[in-house]
Structure formats: structure tokens, C-alpha cells
Design an enzyme around this catalytic site. Sequence first.
Site, mmCIF file in Angstrom:
data_model
loop_
_atom_site.group_PDB
_atom_site.id
_atom_site.type_symbol
_atom_site.label_atom_id
_atom_site.label_comp_id
_atom_site.label_asym_id
_atom_site.label_seq_id
_atom_site.Cartn_x
_atom_site.Cartn_y
_atom_site.Cartn_z
ATOM 1 N N LEU A 214 0.863 -1.196 0.000
ATOM 2 C CA LEU A 214 0.000 0.000 0.000
ATOM 3 C C LEU A 214 0.887 1.229 0.000
ATOM 4 O O LEU A 214 1.734 1.357 0.881
ATOM 5 C CB LEU A 214 -0.809 0.068 1.309
ATOM 6 C CG LEU A 214 -2.037 -0.784 1.529
ATOM 7 C CD1 LEU A 214 -2.571 -0.498 2.935
ATOM 8 C CD2 LEU A 214 -3.107 -0.485 0.486
ATOM 9 N N HIS A 215 0.706 2.112 -0.961
ATOM 10 C CA HIS A 215 1.423 3.386 -0.859
ATOM 11 C C HIS A 215 0.775 4.533 -1.610
ATOM 12 O O HIS A 215 1.245 5.660 -1.519
ATOM 13 C CB HIS A 215 2.879 3.242 -1.323
ATOM 14 C CG HIS A 215 3.013 3.153 -2.807
ATOM 15 N ND1 HIS A 215 2.752 2.008 -3.507
ATOM 16 C CD2 HIS A 215 3.368 4.074 -3.734
ATOM 17 C CE1 HIS A 215 2.946 2.216 -4.795
ATOM 18 N NE2 HIS A 215 3.320 3.467 -4.966
#
Length: 378
Positions: A214-215
Site C-alpha cells: 500500500l502506498h
Amino acid sequence: MAIEQTAARILCVVGARPNFMKIAPIMRAFNAPGSGLQASLVHTGQHYDAAMKHAFFEQLHIPEPDVDLGVGSGTHAEQTAHIMLKFEPVLDAQRPAAVLVVGDVNSTIACALVAVKKGIPVIHVEAGLRSGDRGMPEEINRILTDQLSDLLFTTEASAADNLEREGISRDKVHFVGNVMIDTLHYNLASATPSAHTLAEAGAAFTQGYGLLTLHRPSNVDDADVLRRLLTELAGISHETPLVFPVHPRTRARISEAGLDALLSDANILLLPPQGYLEMLGLMRDARMVLTDSGGIQEETTALGVPCITLRESTERPITVAQGTNTIVGTDAAAIRKAYREVMDLGGKAGRQPEHWDGQAAERIAVILARWCADGRAA
Ligand code: UD1
């Protein structure tokens, strides 16, 4: 007497992690004897941590950059402006025949803009991808870089249609396949086995795991979205443990939003950002991948591993139409449903998209050398 053709000098640019796996096969193909090309490399320094840079240069055998601009982090405007200011004198000194940029990060648009204003042709690798979501900084970078480019290399057929819709002549566009998948094929046999990376992880992880990344700003910068995602993922982890290499910005946002506790009793193994070979092994051996990355949607398709994409859209639709990808968004019920389908039905098997065969960089080198020899470069 034969007149020896001098190799055209191409200045290649990298800046951030997803660029590194794209540039490795390009440098190799351009610098192969007889290619008619000679590549030099500029690293903007957008990503500078050892985990975000050095591991990739070493593992992928990317030559040390000829120049490192060392720009580091900042707001989008600061970062883009710093790259432009530092790139201009490099171009003045080197005067290459063309500048080659890859992907859609801030370094891509910044260097393309400097080059085109100096009359140096711009080559864009991974052109024409569109999510349709202008809230993504990468979408702005893609649209503008393509407008500035003289030669555009695409990874899937939808890209040429997107470019045509935006008024870009088909003559400039070449469908060559996916250089990131060149790197995957080249390195798969050397991938670090997940058992090695997960040696300390505990017994639960040996029974099968999901891999999580996740980013995206839209997922991690909004505390409510991040809480919703992590709550649902923590729930899933009680049935299927999750391995979560955490990007530096995500690590910071989790702490700022006070969400560390959410992860503490979950079956989620937090890891620092992984090297390329470690990540490749983790993806290959995973039961499924949950991600908001662009590149991982493609890599999972190439590996035949089910991918649940935690975004509302994708700029890589072939991974859904032909590959293993399912676009799910960030709604908890939708994530749970997609997860159950993979667990109960095994997930999409998919097939290999056209030209994702490990030869994309060679195709680029042939087309580019001909283009330069035709006198189209500076
Ligand atoms: C960038 C790209 C994104 C890509 C991602 C992969 C743009 C617009 N975005 O996003 O498309 O998917 O890289 O990682 O270019 N940081 C470190 N060490 C580093 C680099 C960054 O600690 O080596 C931290 C800094 O706090 C920085 C933050 O991460 O502020 C974000 O880095 P940045 O390069 O601005 O964007 P990414 O979110 O990594």
C-alpha cells in the site's frame, strides 16, 4: 571502404523504485555490441534510501549512474522543480541524441520537459497508460510526458487508442511489450525463496500467505481510508496471514494516524521495503497479492498469481482482461468478497499478454537505432 556508423548517445533517466526494473533491460540492450546505441544513466535521486535504491542497482546489475542529481523528497512542485534545475546543466554538458524516460513518476515528466525545451527528442517507455483518474499524480505525469514525446513505446494495445484520442500520431507509437516483464523473466530463476525471507515469521506463514503493499496517496494519506483498509486487512489476516513490506510514506502515515495498534495483534508481518529479488520471491510464492501498486498488477499477471487491486481504476486494463487482476477499490465488503473468491475458487488463472515475453527492450533498441540512423534524433 565502409564508413563506420557512430553509436547514437541516449541519456536514460531513472528516479524512483518502479523505474529501476524498467531501465535495467534497456541499458543492457542499448549497450550490447552492435546495437548502434550507447546509453548513459542519470539518477535524479527521487528515491535515495538504501532499501529504495541500492538493492535494486546491485541486484539488477544496473550500471552506477553517470550522474546522480541527489534531489531527495519534497512536495511535488519542489521535487519536480529541483529535478529540472539540476538536469538542465547535465543536458548542456552531455548533448545526447535523445533523452529516454520510463514510467510515470515525477522524474519522468521533469526530465522530459527540460529536454524538449532544448530541442532534444524525448523517448517515453510505457507510454499511453491511462487510469482516467486525474487525482493521481502519475496520471498527470503520463498525459504530459506523452504529449512531449517524439517516440512512444507501449506495453499493451489500449495505450495506442488512448494516445490517438489525445491527438498523438500513430507513427510515433510502437507496441513493443513490457520492459518490466523483461526484468521479471531475466531474474525469476534467481528470486529469493519466500521461505528465506520469512524464516523468522512463525509457523502460520508456512501454510500460505497473502502479500500486501500500500502506498498510493489516495489510500494512505487519508486517515479514514487507511483505517478502513487496515481494519479489513487485519480481519483477513486471521484466516490468511499477510506479509506487508511497508513503503516509507505508508509507515509514516500509519503512525501519524495512530493506527499501529490495529496491526499489533493481527497476523500481519511488517517488513521494511524489500529488494527486487526478495519481492519477486514473495510474489511468486504468495496465495494472492493485495496491492495498490501499478507494476505489481503486471508482475502478478506475468506470474499467474491472483491480484486484488485496492484502487477504483487501473491504467493497465490488460491485467484485468487477460491477466489475474481484479479491481476492487477500498470498500470493505468488496475486498472481503474478492478475497473469498480467491480462497474458494482459486482466483483468475489468466494468460500472458502479447509481447510480455522478455524481449521488449531488444525491440526498443532496434526501433530506436533505426530512428536515430534516419536522422530523427538531435
Ligand atoms: C513515487 C511515485 C509513485 C511510485 C512510488 C514507488 C511519483 C509522483 N510517485 O511515489 O508513482 O509508485 O514512488 O515507490 O513520482 N521516502 C523515503 N526514502 C526514499 C524515498 C522516499 O523515506 O528513498 C519517503 C519520503 O518521506 C517521501 C515519501 O517517501 O516524502 C514519498 O516519496 P516520493 O518519491 O515523493 O513519492 P512516492 O510516494 O514514493
